[in-house]
Design a protein around this motif. Structure first.
Motif, mmCIF file in Angstrom:
data_model
loop_
_atom_site.group_PDB
_atom_site.id
_atom_site.type_symbol
_atom_site.label_atom_id
_atom_site.label_comp_id
_atom_site.label_asym_id
_atom_site.label_seq_id
_atom_site.Cartn_x
_atom_site.Cartn_y
_atom_site.Cartn_z
ATOM 1 N N PRO A 1 1.342 0.745 -14.894
ATOM 2 C CA PRO A 1 1.834 0.017 -13.721
ATOM 3 C C PRO A 1 1.058 0.342 -12.443
ATOM 4 O O PRO A 1 0.939 -0.507 -11.558
ATOM 5 C CB PRO A 1 3.284 0.490 -13.618
ATOM 6 C CG PRO A 1 3.660 0.819 -15.010
ATOM 7 C CD PRO A 1 2.422 1.415 -15.616
ATOM 8 N N LEU A 2 0.551 1.558 -12.354
ATOM 9 C CA LEU A 2 -0.262 1.909 -11.188
ATOM 10 C C LEU A 2 -1.513 1.047 -11.124
ATOM 11 O O LEU A 2 -1.876 0.530 -10.055
ATOM 12 C CB LEU A 2 -0.642 3.392 -11.253
ATOM 13 C CG LEU A 2 -1.519 3.931 -10.119
ATOM 14 C CD1 LEU A 2 -0.800 3.780 -8.783
ATOM 15 C CD2 LEU A 2 -1.873 5.385 -10.371
ATOM 16 N N TYR A 3 -2.160 0.865 -12.258
ATOM 17 C CA TYR A 3 -3.326 -0.019 -12.303
ATOM 18 C C TYR A 3 -2.923 -1.466 -12.030
ATOM 19 O O TYR A 3 -3.638 -2.194 -11.336
ATOM 20 C CB TYR A 3 -4.007 0.087 -13.671
ATOM 21 C CG TYR A 3 -4.802 1.346 -13.875
ATOM 22 C CD1 TYR A 3 -5.823 1.700 -13.011
ATOM 23 C CD2 TYR A 3 -4.531 2.194 -14.960
ATOM 24 C CE1 TYR A 3 -6.551 2.860 -13.208
ATOM 25 C CE2 TYR A 3 -5.256 3.355 -15.155
ATOM 26 C CZ TYR A 3 -6.262 3.684 -14.271
ATOM 27 O OH TYR A 3 -6.993 4.835 -14.457
ATOM 28 N N ALA A 4 -1.792 -1.889 -12.573
ATOM 29 C CA ALA A 4 -1.338 -3.264 -12.359
ATOM 30 C C ALA A 4 -1.059 -3.529 -10.886
ATOM 31 O O ALA A 4 -1.429 -4.584 -10.348
ATOM 32 C CB ALA A 4 -0.082 -3.536 -13.193
ATOM 33 N N ALA A 5 -0.419 -2.585 -10.220
ATOM 34 C CA ALA A 5 -0.152 -2.741 -8.785
ATOM 35 C C ALA A 5 -1.446 -2.778 -7.980
ATOM 36 O O ALA A 5 -1.566 -3.522 -7.001
ATOM 37 C CB ALA A 5 0.733 -1.595 -8.311
ATOM 38 N N PHE B 1 1.987 7.891 -6.889
ATOM 39 C CA PHE B 1 1.321 9.139 -7.234
ATOM 40 C C PHE B 1 2.309 10.303 -7.250
ATOM 41 O O PHE B 1 2.005 11.373 -7.736
ATOM 42 C CB PHE B 1 0.204 9.441 -6.228
ATOM 43 C CG PHE B 1 -0.979 8.546 -6.385
ATOM 44 C CD1 PHE B 1 -1.914 8.790 -7.367
ATOM 45 C CD2 PHE B 1 -1.156 7.448 -5.562
ATOM 46 C CE1 PHE B 1 -3.013 7.974 -7.527
ATOM 47 C CE2 PHE B 1 -2.254 6.620 -5.713
ATOM 48 C CZ PHE B 1 -3.184 6.880 -6.695
ATOM 49 N N GLY B 2 3.523 10.079 -6.699
ATOM 50 C CA GLY B 2 4.545 11.105 -6.686
ATOM 51 C C GLY B 2 5.498 10.937 -7.856
ATOM 52 O O GLY B 2 5.182 11.282 -8.996
ATOM 53 N N PRO B 3 6.692 10.361 -7.600
ATOM 54 C CA PRO B 3 7.689 10.274 -8.669
ATOM 55 C C PRO B 3 7.299 9.356 -9.814
ATOM 56 O O PRO B 3 7.818 9.488 -10.912
ATOM 57 C CB PRO B 3 8.930 9.739 -7.937
ATOM 58 C CG PRO B 3 8.395 9.048 -6.735
ATOM 59 C CD PRO B 3 7.200 9.835 -6.334
ATOM 60 N N TYR B 4 6.388 8.377 -9.567
ATOM 61 C CA TYR B 4 6.025 7.425 -10.606
ATOM 62 C C TYR B 4 4.645 7.703 -11.191
ATOM 63 O O TYR B 4 4.033 6.845 -11.798
ATOM 64 C CB TYR B 4 6.056 5.990 -10.052
ATOM 65 C CG TYR B 4 7.354 5.642 -9.376
ATOM 66 C CD1 TYR B 4 8.569 6.036 -9.912
ATOM 67 C CD2 TYR B 4 7.351 4.916 -8.189
ATOM 68 C CE1 TYR B 4 9.762 5.712 -9.290
ATOM 69 C CE2 TYR B 4 8.549 4.598 -7.555
ATOM 70 C CZ TYR B 4 9.747 5.006 -8.109
ATOM 71 O OH TYR B 4 10.920 4.693 -7.491
ATOM 72 N N GLY B 5 4.124 8.917 -10.987
ATOM 73 C CA GLY B 5 2.780 9.228 -11.446
ATOM 74 C C GLY B 5 2.626 9.228 -12.950
ATOM 75 O O GLY B 5 1.506 9.211 -13.457
ATOM 76 N N SER B 6 3.738 9.261 -13.682
ATOM 77 C CA SER B 6 3.667 9.263 -15.142
ATOM 78 C C SER B 6 3.527 7.868 -15.722
ATOM 79 O O SER B 6 3.572 7.697 -16.935
ATOM 80 C CB SER B 6 4.919 9.936 -15.726
ATOM 81 O OG SER B 6 6.092 9.268 -15.292
ATOM 82 N N ASN C 1 0.826 -1.213 0.000
ATOM 83 C CA ASN C 1 0.000 0.000 0.000
ATOM 84 C C ASN C 1 0.855 1.256 0.000
ATOM 85 O O ASN C 1 0.564 2.210 -0.720
ATOM 86 C CB ASN C 1 -0.916 0.017 1.230
ATOM 87 C CG ASN C 1 -2.129 -0.851 1.046
ATOM 88 O OD1 ASN C 1 -2.886 -0.671 0.123
ATOM 89 N ND2 ASN C 1 -2.312 -1.812 1.927
ATOM 90 N N VAL C 2 1.896 1.252 0.816
ATOM 91 C CA VAL C 2 2.766 2.428 0.897
ATOM 92 C C VAL C 2 3.501 2.626 -0.418
ATOM 93 O O VAL C 2 3.597 3.744 -0.925
ATOM 94 C CB VAL C 2 3.758 2.274 2.058
ATOM 95 C CG1 VAL C 2 4.713 3.461 2.100
ATOM 96 C CG2 VAL C 2 3.019 2.153 3.384
ATOM 97 N N LEU C 3 4.008 1.535 -0.974
ATOM 98 C CA LEU C 3 4.720 1.631 -2.250
ATOM 99 C C LEU C 3 3.783 2.110 -3.356
ATOM 100 O O LEU C 3 4.164 2.914 -4.207
ATOM 101 C CB LEU C 3 5.321 0.274 -2.610
ATOM 102 C CG LEU C 3 6.271 0.244 -3.810
ATOM 103 C CD1 LEU C 3 7.474 1.142 -3.566
ATOM 104 C CD2 LEU C 3 6.721 -1.176 -4.103
ATOM 105 N N LEU C 4 2.551 1.622 -3.320
ATOM 106 C CA LEU C 4 1.560 2.044 -4.312
ATOM 107 C C LEU C 4 1.254 3.526 -4.183
ATOM 108 O O LEU C 4 1.123 4.243 -5.178
ATOM 109 C CB LEU C 4 0.288 1.214 -4.154
ATOM 110 C CG LEU C 4 -0.864 1.517 -5.105
ATOM 111 C CD1 LEU C 4 -0.434 1.271 -6.546
ATOM 112 C CD2 LEU C 4 -2.072 0.660 -4.760
ATOM 113 N N SER C 5 1.152 4.016 -2.954
ATOM 114 C CA SER C 5 0.862 5.437 -2.746
ATOM 115 C C SER C 5 1.980 6.318 -3.260
ATOM 116 O O SER C 5 1.747 7.456 -3.689
ATOM 117 C CB SER C 5 0.627 5.712 -1.258
ATOM 118 O OG SER C 5 1.829 5.574 -0.515
ATOM 119 N N GLN C 6 3.206 5.826 -3.230
ATOM 120 C CA GLN C 6 4.340 6.606 -3.707
ATOM 121 C C GLN C 6 4.313 6.795 -5.224
ATOM 122 O O GLN C 6 4.977 7.696 -5.744
ATOM 123 C CB GLN C 6 5.653 5.943 -3.287
ATOM 124 C CG GLN C 6 5.905 5.977 -1.795
ATOM 125 C CD GLN C 6 7.204 5.308 -1.410
ATOM 126 O OE1 GLN C 6 7.865 4.679 -2.243
ATOM 127 N NE2 GLN C 6 7.579 5.426 -0.149
#
Length: 279
Positions: A247-251, A238-243, A231-236
């Motif tokens: 992968p956000l959906y996959a996670a 939205f910051g540096p990996y928001g582009s 959960n914490v890694l997924l929330s991150q």
């Protein structure tokens, strides 16, 4: 008679259509997430239903994809598994023992403890966030598994649910077992627990789901990358990996898989337990 049958069938057809529409409205957000996790990156968030699919988002998660830097997803996943299972087992264990004492044992202060449990269930947990964090720091547990497990090891809701169930069990079972020389621990695990499989499934699934989706506390008490939960890694992201929305959906899909598996395994017992809890 024929007219009334036609009207009844028409009303039934309308109900089915409305139920189907409502079901699609509820299910589609999750379906949208799954489809976009497999969508080609050129179509992520571009169409309601993507037409091109690939495993690129999942490859990015586990290998770094075209970025070339592997994200610690598997490590975070196992951290979530360890923390969630350990916390849930402790909550179940303490919940069963405390509930049995409150429901079947006579001792001074039992009513006061019962009232405290009820009061604390309505007490905003976020008020205790800072004191709990300071205690974790003082005892040297910051940035460890124990920091995520111990403060979540007791569930007053589990105690409340088990207490109500145990109160419904006739005292004759316990008295007969004590006449045979059984101790309270033996009565609890040989008689009470086998009788409470259904309600245990409900409590287990709710506690596991609640702990699995915990974010705020885990984000506060860990700082090193190797201790992050999913959960914490997924929330991150939205910051540096928001582009990287794919992968956000996959996670997010990976985050929901264990809960779906648990509901598939314990679905029957869960329904039986819910029937009891709603009586």
């Amino acid at each position: 008679m024929v007219g009334s049958n036609k009207n009844r069938k028409s009303r039934l057809a309308v109900r089915y259509v409305l139920a189907t529409i409502l079901l699609l409205i509820m299910v589609y957000p999750y379906l949208y997430m799954v489809l976009n996790s497999f969508a080609d990156w050129t179509q992520v968030d571009r169409q309601l239903i993507p037409s091109k699919f690939s495993f690129k988002s999942y490859e990015w998660l586990f290998t770094g994809g075209d970025v070339g830097i592997a994200r610690p997803w598997m490590n975070a996943f196992f951290n979530s598994v360890i923390v969630s299972i350990a916390s849930t087992v402790l909550m179940m264990l303490f919940g069963v023992m405390v509930a049995y004492a409150l429901a079947k044992l006579n001792f001074r202060g039992r009513n006061a403890i019962n009232n405290f449990v009820l009061f604390h269930m309505f007490f905003p947990a976020i008020i205790l966030l800072i004191p709990n964090f300071l205690i974790i720091q003082k005892v040297g547990l910051y940035d460890t598994y124990w920091a995520m497990i111990i403060p979540k090891a007791v569930s007053l809701w589990a105690i409340f649910m088990y207490t109500n169930f145990f109160k419904a069990v006739p005292d004759a079972f316990i008295e007969a077992a004590k006449l045979d020389g059984a101790s309270d621990f033996k009565i609890l695990y040989k008689i009470m627990m086998p009788m409470s499989k259904s309600i245990t499934a409900v409590i287990f699934l709710f506690l596991l789901m609640e702990r699995w989706t915990e974010l705020l506390w885990d984000m506060i008490v860990v700082r090193s990358d190797n201790m992050l939960t999913l959960n914490v890694l997924l929330s991150q992201m939205f910051g540096p990996y928001g582009s990287y929305p794919g992968p956000l959906y996959a996670a997010s899909v990976l985050l929901t898989v264990p809960i779906i598996i648990m509901f598939a395994i314990f679905g029957k017992k869960f329904k039986e337990g819910m029937q009891f809890s709603l009586k």
